[in-house]
Design a protein around this motif. Structure first.
Motif, PDB file in Angstrom:
ATOM      1  N   SER A 291      45.416  15.393 -50.943  1.00  0.00           N
ATOM      2  CA  SER A 291      44.896  16.535 -51.790  1.00  0.00           C
ATOM      3  C   SER A 291      44.201  16.207 -53.110  1.00  0.00           C
ATOM      4  N   CYS A 292      44.015  14.731 -53.476  1.00  0.00           N
ATOM      5  CA  CYS A 292      43.525  14.622 -54.828  1.00  0.00           C
ATOM      6  C   CYS A 292      42.066  13.936 -54.581  1.00  0.00           C
ATOM      7  N   ILE A 293      41.515  13.582 -55.761  1.00  0.00           N
ATOM      8  CA  ILE A 293      40.387  12.909 -55.577  1.00  0.00           C
ATOM      9  C   ILE A 293      40.563  11.818 -56.544  1.00  0.00           C
ATOM     10  N   LEU A 294      39.988  10.622 -56.107  1.00  0.00           N
ATOM     11  CA  LEU A 294      39.799   9.330 -56.906  1.00  0.00           C
ATOM     12  C   LEU A 294      39.222   9.596 -58.525  1.00  0.00           C
ATOM     13  N   PRO A 295      39.635   8.759 -59.287  1.00  0.00           N
ATOM     14  CA  PRO A 295      38.756   8.794 -60.540  1.00  0.00           C
ATOM     15  C   PRO A 295      37.385   8.289 -60.324  1.00  0.00           C
ATOM     16  N   GLU A 296      36.311   8.736 -61.120  1.00  0.00           N
ATOM     17  CA  GLU A 296      35.073   8.006 -60.589  1.00  0.00           C
ATOM     18  C   GLU A 296      34.985   6.586 -60.798  1.00  0.00           C
ATOM     19  N   ASP A 297      35.508   6.067 -61.824  1.00  0.00           N
ATOM     20  CA  ASP A 297      35.378   4.599 -62.096  1.00  0.00           C
ATOM     21  C   ASP A 297      36.178   3.849 -60.888  1.00  0.00           C
ATOM     22  N   LEU A 298      37.345   4.338 -60.546  1.00  0.00           N
ATOM     23  CA  LEU A 298      37.869   3.663 -59.143  1.00  0.00           C
ATOM     24  C   LEU A 298      37.087   4.018 -57.964  1.00  0.00           C
ATOM     25  N   LYS A 299      36.633   5.139 -57.877  1.00  0.00           N
ATOM     26  CA  LYS A 299      35.906   5.424 -56.675  1.00  0.00           C
ATOM     27  C   LYS A 299      34.711   4.489 -56.638  1.00  0.00           C
ATOM     28  N   ASN A 300      34.058   4.204 -57.737  1.00  0.00           N
ATOM     29  CA  ASN A 300      32.856   3.281 -57.635  1.00  0.00           C
ATOM     30  C   ASN A 300      33.248   1.875 -57.516  1.00  0.00           C
ATOM     31  N   PHE A 301      34.459   1.742 -57.900  1.00  0.00           N
ATOM     32  CA  PHE A 301      34.972   0.205 -57.728  1.00  0.00           C
ATOM     33  C   PHE A 301      35.228   0.021 -56.056  1.00  0.00           C
ATOM     34  N   TYR A 302      35.917   1.075 -55.512  1.00  0.00           N
ATOM     35  CA  TYR A 302      36.151   1.005 -54.030  1.00  0.00           C
ATOM     36  C   TYR A 302      34.683   0.922 -53.257  1.00  0.00           C
ATOM     37  N   LEU A 303      33.844   1.619 -53.548  1.00  0.00           N
ATOM     38  CA  LEU A 303      32.417   1.864 -52.952  1.00  0.00           C
ATOM     39  C   LEU A 303      31.687   0.299 -53.258  1.00  0.00           C
ATOM     40  N   MET A 304      32.321  -0.532 -54.238  1.00  0.00           N
ATOM     41  CA  MET A 304      31.757  -1.829 -54.463  1.00  0.00           C
ATOM     42  C   MET A 304      32.168  -2.889 -53.569  1.00  0.00           C
ATOM     43  N   THR A 305      33.548  -3.018 -53.352  1.00  0.00           N
ATOM     44  CA  THR A 305      34.169  -3.818 -52.827  1.00  0.00           C
ATOM     45  C   THR A 305      35.749  -3.082 -52.427  1.00  0.00           C
ATOM     46  N   ASP A 306      36.408  -3.255 -51.244  1.00  0.00           N
ATOM     47  CA  ASP A 306      37.646  -2.766 -50.824  1.00  0.00           C
ATOM     48  C   ASP A 306      38.593  -3.589 -51.274  1.00  0.00           C
ATOM     49  N   GLY A 307      38.809  -3.258 -52.708  1.00  0.00           N
ATOM     50  CA  GLY A 307      40.151  -4.135 -53.151  1.00  0.00           C
ATOM     51  C   GLY A 307      39.595  -5.493 -53.834  1.00  0.00           C
ATOM     52  N   PHE A 308      40.724  -6.206 -54.542  1.00  0.00           N
ATOM     53  CA  PHE A 308      40.233  -7.410 -55.280  1.00  0.00           C
ATOM     54  C   PHE A 308      41.259  -8.441 -55.333  1.00  0.00           C
ATOM     55  N   GLN A 309      41.148  -9.613 -54.821  1.00  0.00           N
ATOM     56  CA  GLN A 309      42.403 -10.349 -55.061  1.00  0.00           C
ATOM     57  C   GLN A 309      41.807 -11.992 -55.637  1.00  0.00           C
ATOM     58  N   MET A 310      42.227 -12.545 -56.716  1.00  0.00           N
ATOM     59  CA  MET A 310      41.922 -13.740 -57.349  1.00  0.00           C
ATOM     60  C   MET A 310      43.198 -14.432 -57.655  1.00  0.00           C
ATOM     61  N   THR A 311      43.393 -15.759 -57.276  1.00  0.00           N
ATOM     62  CA  THR A 311      44.254 -16.443 -57.630  1.00  0.00           C
ATOM     63  C   THR A 311      43.809 -17.873 -58.180  1.00  0.00           C
ATOM     64  N   TRP A 312      44.406 -18.392 -59.008  1.00  0.00           N
ATOM     65  CA  TRP A 312      44.060 -19.691 -59.817  1.00  0.00           C
ATOM     66  C   TRP A 312      45.380 -20.510 -59.775  1.00  0.00           C
ATOM     67  N   SER A 313      45.149 -21.852 -59.745  1.00  0.00           N
ATOM     68  CA  SER A 313      46.552 -22.754 -59.944  1.00  0.00           C
ATOM     69  C   SER A 313      46.192 -23.806 -60.987  1.00  0.00           C
ATOM     70  N   VAL A 314      47.136 -24.495 -61.503  1.00  0.00           N
ATOM     71  CA  VAL A 314      47.112 -25.666 -62.376  1.00  0.00           C
ATOM     72  C   VAL A 314      47.791 -26.995 -61.722  1.00  0.00           C
ATOM     73  N   LYS A 315      47.506 -27.945 -62.053  1.00  0.00           N
ATOM     74  CA  LYS A 315      47.813 -29.108 -61.758  1.00  0.00           C
ATOM     75  C   LYS A 315      48.834 -29.885 -62.614  1.00  0.00           C
ATOM     76  N   THR A 316      50.341 -29.991 -61.950  1.00  0.00           N
ATOM     77  CA  THR A 316      51.505 -30.558 -62.553  1.00  0.00           C
ATOM     78  C   THR A 316      51.820 -31.859 -61.607  1.00  0.00           C
ATOM     79  N   ASP A 317      51.588 -32.954 -62.414  1.00  0.00           N
ATOM     80  CA  ASP A 317      52.128 -34.281 -61.726  1.00  0.00           C
ATOM     81  C   ASP A 317      51.068 -34.462 -60.582  1.00  0.00           C
ATOM     82  N   GLY A 318      49.940 -33.996 -60.382  1.00  0.00           N
ATOM     83  CA  GLY A 318      48.938 -34.190 -59.508  1.00  0.00           C
ATOM     84  C   GLY A 318      48.911 -33.236 -58.453  1.00  0.00           C
TER      85      GLY A 318
END
Length: 241
Positions: free
Chosen positions: A4-31
């Motif tokens: 019984s609640c409504i998503l805020p407008e900015d979050l709703k627009n985000f979910y209309l564009m993409t269903d979630g988001f995940q980005m990971t990045w790594s660093v090299k240590t000793d190759g």
């Protein structure tokens, strides 16, 4: 509709564009690559509500609402009102933070009708609340700006990030850790370029053309004497003929 609640407008627009988001990045240590940064926004299906179910499957098990304590709200006028685990607030998990806490979308006023106003809060592992931003857009900018570094949300708490995480901050985002130094010296993180040193004109020394080495006087005399003797001999031969 379930809550019984409504998503805020900015979050709703985000979910209309993409269903979630995940980005990971790594660093090299000793190759060897080592996972470091992680930026996560849960999908709609993982936008789970907190505080509704019990923590254990045992009968009469305690819930998060049983931990509610109103004494924390007393004498704290500078900070915004904290969320409640009971029915007074609706709390949804946006980011599990890799087990270091939870970033939550909070509807702080759920009675008698859920207010459409939302805020973004960070719930640490000790179940203490820390205010982050008033809008999802502002939080998303913070997430990107902090590069998803480990425990970056703890930079907005009173006890800060751990020493291990501080080392990563000093390497990839030093301005966050040294905010006091930045306020004292505004140019401490600015590359200082002195055009006078970079574009300094160098005095070029004139190139002197080397003359061929002159022959000594003695050799010149011997050379002329040899030529004169040759010419005289040639003349004698012609006369004999």
């Amino acid at each position: 509709q379930k809550n019984s609640c409504i998503l805020p407008e900015d979050l709703k627009n985000f979910y209309l564009m993409t269903d979630g988001f995940q980005m990971t990045w790594s660093v090299k240590t000793d190759g060897t690559p080592m996972p470091l940064g992680s930026m996560v926004i849960n999908s709609v299906s993982k936008l789970c509500r907190l505080g509704g179910s019990s923590m254990y499957t045992l009968p009469n098990a305690p819930t998060l609402a049983d931990l509610e304590d109103d004494t924390d709200e007393e004498g704290n006028e500078d900070q915004p009102e904290k969320p409640h685990f009971d029915s007074r607030s609706l709390i949804f998990e946006l980011d599990p933070c890799g087990g270091n806490g939870k970033v939550c979308l909070v509807y702080k006023h759920a009675k008698p009708v859920v207010s459409p106003e939302t805020e973004i809060w960070f719930l640490d592992r000790a179940l203490y609340w820390h205010f982050l931003t008033k809008t999802f857009t502002a939080y998303y900018r913070l997430l990107i700006t902090h590069l998803g570094l480990p425990q970056w949300q703890y930079a907005f708490t009173s006890y800060g990030v751990s020493p291990q995480a501080k080392q990563w901050f000093n390497m990839y985002k030093p301005i966050t850790i040294n905010t006091a130094l930045l306020s004292e010296e505004a140019d401490s993180f600015v590359n200082k370029l002195d055009p006078g040193k970079v574009f300094k004109s160098k005095n070029k020394t004139p190139v002197v053309k080397k003359k061929p080495p002159s022959q000594p006087a003695g050799s010149q005399k011997s050379h002329t004497s040899m030529t004169s003797s040759k010419t005289s001999s040639v003349a004698g031969n012609s006369s004999r003929k």
